[in-house]
Scaffold this motif. Structure first.
Motif, PDB file in Angstrom:
ATOM      1  N   ILE A 170       3.896   2.783  -5.413  1.00 25.76           N
ATOM      2  CA  ILE A 170       2.784   2.144  -6.112  1.00 25.76           C
ATOM      3  C   ILE A 170       2.438   0.890  -5.305  1.00 25.76           C
ATOM      4  O   ILE A 170       3.309   0.072  -4.999  1.00 25.76           O
ATOM      5  CB  ILE A 170       3.155   1.747  -7.549  1.00 25.76           C
ATOM      6  CG1 ILE A 170       3.581   2.969  -8.362  1.00 25.76           C
ATOM      7  CG2 ILE A 170       1.972   1.033  -8.221  1.00 25.76           C
ATOM      8  CD1 ILE A 170       4.180   2.628  -9.719  1.00 25.76           C
ATOM      9  N   ILE A 171       1.170   0.752  -4.953  1.00 24.87           N
ATOM     10  CA  ILE A 171       0.705  -0.402  -4.185  1.00 24.87           C
ATOM     11  C   ILE A 171      -0.181  -1.266  -5.082  1.00 24.87           C
ATOM     12  O   ILE A 171      -1.001  -0.753  -5.838  1.00 24.87           O
ATOM     13  CB  ILE A 171      -0.086   0.041  -2.935  1.00 24.87           C
ATOM     14  CG1 ILE A 171       0.758   0.950  -2.040  1.00 24.87           C
ATOM     15  CG2 ILE A 171      -0.607  -1.182  -2.165  1.00 24.87           C
ATOM     16  CD1 ILE A 171       1.957   0.306  -1.385  1.00 24.87           C
ATOM     17  N   VAL A 215       6.580  -2.487  -7.328  1.00 23.08           N
ATOM     18  CA  VAL A 215       5.318  -2.208  -6.654  1.00 23.08           C
ATOM     19  C   VAL A 215       5.295  -3.013  -5.366  1.00 23.08           C
ATOM     20  O   VAL A 215       6.022  -4.003  -5.226  1.00 23.08           O
ATOM     21  CB  VAL A 215       4.103  -2.515  -7.553  1.00 23.08           C
ATOM     22  CG1 VAL A 215       4.148  -1.687  -8.822  1.00 23.08           C
ATOM     23  CG2 VAL A 215       4.016  -3.990  -7.890  1.00 23.08           C
ATOM     24  N   TYR A 216       4.456  -2.599  -4.446  1.00 23.53           N
ATOM     25  CA  TYR A 216       4.487  -3.190  -3.107  1.00 23.53           C
ATOM     26  C   TYR A 216       3.139  -3.758  -2.728  1.00 23.53           C
ATOM     27  O   TYR A 216       2.096  -3.230  -3.118  1.00 23.53           O
ATOM     28  CB  TYR A 216       4.937  -2.133  -2.099  1.00 23.53           C
ATOM     29  CG  TYR A 216       6.338  -1.672  -2.393  1.00 23.53           C
ATOM     30  CD1 TYR A 216       7.430  -2.334  -1.865  1.00 23.53           C
ATOM     31  CD2 TYR A 216       6.563  -0.594  -3.244  1.00 23.53           C
ATOM     32  CE1 TYR A 216       8.729  -1.930  -2.161  1.00 23.53           C
ATOM     33  CE2 TYR A 216       7.855  -0.181  -3.548  1.00 23.53           C
ATOM     34  CZ  TYR A 216       8.929  -0.855  -3.012  1.00 23.53           C
ATOM     35  OH  TYR A 216      10.203  -0.452  -3.315  1.00 23.53           O
ATOM     36  N   SER A 217       3.185  -4.833  -1.946  1.00 21.23           N
ATOM     37  CA  SER A 217       1.993  -5.552  -1.527  1.00 21.23           C
ATOM     38  C   SER A 217       2.115  -5.914  -0.053  1.00 21.23           C
ATOM     39  O   SER A 217       3.205  -6.230   0.423  1.00 21.23           O
ATOM     40  CB  SER A 217       1.867  -6.832  -2.360  1.00 21.23           C
ATOM     41  OG  SER A 217       0.966  -7.731  -1.767  1.00 21.23           O
ATOM     42  N   ASP A 218       0.993  -5.904   0.654  1.00 21.24           N
ATOM     43  CA  ASP A 218       1.018  -6.333   2.051  1.00 21.24           C
ATOM     44  C   ASP A 218       0.934  -7.849   2.182  1.00 21.24           C
ATOM     45  O   ASP A 218       1.205  -8.394   3.239  1.00 21.24           O
ATOM     46  CB  ASP A 218      -0.098  -5.662   2.855  1.00 21.24           C
ATOM     47  CG  ASP A 218      -1.487  -6.176   2.510  1.00 21.24           C
ATOM     48  OD1 ASP A 218      -1.714  -6.561   1.344  1.00 21.24           O
ATOM     49  OD2 ASP A 218      -2.356  -6.161   3.395  1.00 21.24           O
ATOM     50  N   ALA A 219       0.560  -8.524   1.122  1.00 27.58           N
ATOM     51  CA  ALA A 219       0.473  -9.990   1.122  1.00 27.58           C
ATOM     52  C   ALA A 219       1.358 -10.511  -0.014  1.00 27.58           C
ATOM     53  O   ALA A 219       0.905 -11.208  -0.913  1.00 27.58           O
ATOM     54  CB  ALA A 219      -0.967 -10.435   0.951  1.00 27.58           C
ATOM     55  N   TRP A 220       2.624 -10.144   0.057  1.00 28.85           N
ATOM     56  CA  TRP A 220       3.563 -10.372  -1.033  1.00 28.85           C
ATOM     57  C   TRP A 220       3.561 -11.814  -1.546  1.00 28.85           C
ATOM     58  O   TRP A 220       3.481 -12.037  -2.752  1.00 28.85           O
ATOM     59  CB  TRP A 220       4.977  -9.967  -0.592  1.00 28.85           C
ATOM     60  CG  TRP A 220       6.011 -10.316  -1.593  1.00 28.85           C
ATOM     61  CD1 TRP A 220       6.344  -9.613  -2.698  1.00 28.85           C
ATOM     62  CD2 TRP A 220       6.833 -11.489  -1.603  1.00 28.85           C
ATOM     63  NE1 TRP A 220       7.325 -10.252  -3.402  1.00 28.85           N
ATOM     64  CE2 TRP A 220       7.640 -11.417  -2.743  1.00 28.85           C
ATOM     65  CE3 TRP A 220       6.952 -12.583  -0.744  1.00 28.85           C
ATOM     66  CZ2 TRP A 220       8.565 -12.405  -3.053  1.00 28.85           C
ATOM     67  CZ3 TRP A 220       7.874 -13.572  -1.057  1.00 28.85           C
ATOM     68  CH2 TRP A 220       8.659 -13.464  -2.205  1.00 28.85           C
ATOM     69  N   SER A 221       3.639 -12.792  -0.668  1.00 29.09           N
ATOM     70  CA  SER A 221       3.762 -14.177  -1.148  1.00 29.09           C
ATOM     71  C   SER A 221       2.535 -14.604  -1.944  1.00 29.09           C
ATOM     72  O   SER A 221       2.663 -15.269  -2.972  1.00 29.09           O
ATOM     73  CB  SER A 221       4.024 -15.141   0.007  1.00 29.09           C
ATOM     74  OG  SER A 221       2.953 -15.138   0.916  1.00 29.09           O
ATOM     75  N   PHE A 222       1.353 -14.213  -1.493  1.00 28.46           N
ATOM     76  CA  PHE A 222       0.136 -14.545  -2.237  1.00 28.46           C
ATOM     77  C   PHE A 222       0.049 -13.727  -3.528  1.00 28.46           C
ATOM     78  O   PHE A 222      -0.156 -14.268  -4.612  1.00 28.46           O
ATOM     79  CB  PHE A 222      -1.123 -14.280  -1.396  1.00 28.46           C
ATOM     80  CG  PHE A 222      -1.360 -15.276  -0.312  1.00 28.46           C
ATOM     81  CD1 PHE A 222      -1.776 -16.560  -0.593  1.00 28.46           C
ATOM     82  CD2 PHE A 222      -1.180 -14.916   1.018  1.00 28.46           C
ATOM     83  CE1 PHE A 222      -2.007 -17.485   0.412  1.00 28.46           C
ATOM     84  CE2 PHE A 222      -1.408 -15.822   2.035  1.00 28.46           C
ATOM     85  CZ  PHE A 222      -1.812 -17.113   1.742  1.00 28.46           C
ATOM     86  N   ASP A 223       0.159 -12.402  -3.396  1.00 24.67           N
ATOM     87  CA  ASP A 223      -0.044 -11.526  -4.549  1.00 24.67           C
ATOM     88  C   ASP A 223       0.973 -11.782  -5.655  1.00 24.67           C
ATOM     89  O   ASP A 223       0.611 -11.829  -6.838  1.00 24.67           O
ATOM     90  CB  ASP A 223      -0.024 -10.055  -4.122  1.00 24.67           C
ATOM     91  CG  ASP A 223      -1.239  -9.676  -3.274  1.00 24.67           C
ATOM     92  OD1 ASP A 223      -2.181 -10.489  -3.168  1.00 24.67           O
ATOM     93  OD2 ASP A 223      -1.237  -8.565  -2.722  1.00 24.67           O
ATOM     94  N   ALA A 224       2.249 -11.969  -5.299  1.00 30.13           N
ATOM     95  CA  ALA A 224       3.275 -12.255  -6.313  1.00 30.13           C
ATOM     96  C   ALA A 224       2.975 -13.569  -7.022  1.00 30.13           C
ATOM     97  O   ALA A 224       3.150 -13.686  -8.237  1.00 30.13           O
ATOM     98  CB  ALA A 224       4.667 -12.261  -5.680  1.00 30.13           C
ATOM     99  N   SER A 225       2.514 -14.550  -6.269  1.00 26.91           N
ATOM    100  CA  SER A 225       2.173 -15.852  -6.859  1.00 26.91           C
ATOM    101  C   SER A 225       0.994 -15.728  -7.819  1.00 26.91           C
ATOM    102  O   SER A 225       1.013 -16.285  -8.928  1.00 26.91           O
ATOM    103  CB  SER A 225       1.852 -16.842  -5.736  1.00 26.91           C
ATOM    104  OG  SER A 225       1.383 -18.051  -6.253  1.00 26.91           O
TER     105      SER A 225
END
Length: 171
Positions: free
Chosen positions: A12-13, A91-101
């Motif tokens: 899941i992205i 779930v996974y994100s290519d911009a983890w630090s931004f998206d998680a925040s």
């Protein structure tokens, strides 16, 4: 390329479009791509204390603040939808630090806990797959065109890039 090219389930992205970058920015659209290829996106009505707006970010994603005020869902509704759709998953994100925040800011404003994890897309890739990433991205761009900076289509594009990287490294 199809899912049979690799023997792993698609992840899941999650992708987030935001009001800008840096201090004060917040999520305005969250998109998901599921293992079956289905996508969903949620426009978010800004919380009362969310006032930051970067015209450059608007130029990139093409979503104006008025559209959010008219068509966006409340932070409580979007957080509840995300918890319902993603409960217990990573779930996974290519911009983890931004998206998680940004997702954390959504849940903080909604006033309840997030019941799924977000990790970097790199966790899905071994060294050979990381090395194949740029070629995979170019292959997806050649088939589907460049990223459109809308959350659901970009989440699906990232998912397809993972699939291509897996297959390229396996070949």
């Amino acid at each position: 390329m199809n899912d049979a090219a690799v023997d792993r389930a698609l992840p899941i992205i999650l992708d987030v479009e935001a009001s800008g970058f840096g201090r004060g920015s917040y999520p305005i659209e969250i998109g998901l791509a599921f293992p079956d290829g289905a996508t969903e996106a949620y426009l978010i009505h800004p919380a009362p204390d969310w006032s930051h707006w970067d015209p450059e970010a608007e130029r990139v994603h093409g979503i104006d603040r008025q559209e959010l005020l008219v068509h966006g869902r409340s932070v409580v509704e979007v957080a509840a939808l995300l918890n319902a759709r993603l409960a217990g998953n990573c779930v996974y994100s290519d911009a983890w630090s931004f998206d998680a925040s940004w997702v954390a800011r959504l849940f903080d404003s909604a006033g309840f806990a997030q019941n799924f994890r977000i990790d970097t897309i790199r966790m899905l890739l071994n060294e050979d797959e990381i090395a194949a990433w740029q070629r995979a991205r170019e292959a997806v761009d050649a088939i589907h065109g460049p990223m459109v900076h809308r959350a659901a289509p970009d989440a699906r594009r990232l998912q397809l890039t993972v699939l291509h990287a897996w297959a390229a490294a396996k070949a």
